[in-house]
Write a protein that holds these residues in place. Sequence first.
Motif, short mmCIF file in Angstrom:
data_model
loop_
_atom_site.label_atom_id
_atom_site.label_comp_id
_atom_site.label_asym_id
_atom_site.label_seq_id
_atom_site.Cartn_x
_atom_site.Cartn_y
_atom_site.Cartn_z
N THR A 126 1.98 12.12 -9.96
CA THR A 126 1.07 13.27 -9.89
C THR A 126 1.78 14.48 -10.49
N ARG A 137 2.28 1.71 -3.49
CA ARG A 137 1.25 2.22 -4.41
C ARG A 137 1.02 3.71 -4.18
N ALA A 138 0.99 4.14 -2.93
CA ALA A 138 0.81 5.56 -2.63
C ALA A 138 2.01 6.36 -3.12
N SER A 196 4.02 5.55 -5.62
CA SER A 196 3.93 5.58 -7.08
C SER A 196 2.93 6.62 -7.54
N LYS A 197 1.78 6.67 -6.90
CA LYS A 197 0.75 7.65 -7.27
C LYS A 197 1.29 9.07 -7.06
N ALA A 198 1.98 9.30 -5.96
CA ALA A 198 2.54 10.63 -5.68
C ALA A 198 3.60 11.02 -6.70
N ASP A 225 0.82 -1.20 0.00
CA ASP A 225 0.00 0.00 0.00
C ASP A 225 0.86 1.26 0.00
#
Length: 114
Positions: A37, A29-30, A32-34, A26
């Motif tokens: 962005t 994944r966070a 990677s998302k950041a 988790d």
Amino acid sequence: MSEMHLHNPTKNLVERRHALTPKTEDAFRAFSKAVFTEGALDARSKQLIAVAVAHVTQCPWCIESHVKAARRAGASDEQVMEAIWVAAEMRAAASWTHALKAVEVIGDTNKPDS
């Protein structure tokens, strides 16, 4: 010589990986998302960088996902290919640059090996 079998990233495999270390998965994944962005770099630029890095790291899944993401972010086919050529130059340049170490070790060709 046996070839490495590269599994398709099936939903089952992804779920099994997550189950083994859910907090770490988790967090990744966070992260990677950041990273992807929009910030100082737009999404297209970040994805083109990812395409280049995916080729340097030779990750087939990364190549596939980031080429698709780059195109979704507006990158042209030519921009994707130019990013790949940048990656190729960087890998080749690393060998070329590190050749200086070999030249240093070789030293004066008139001297016997030390």
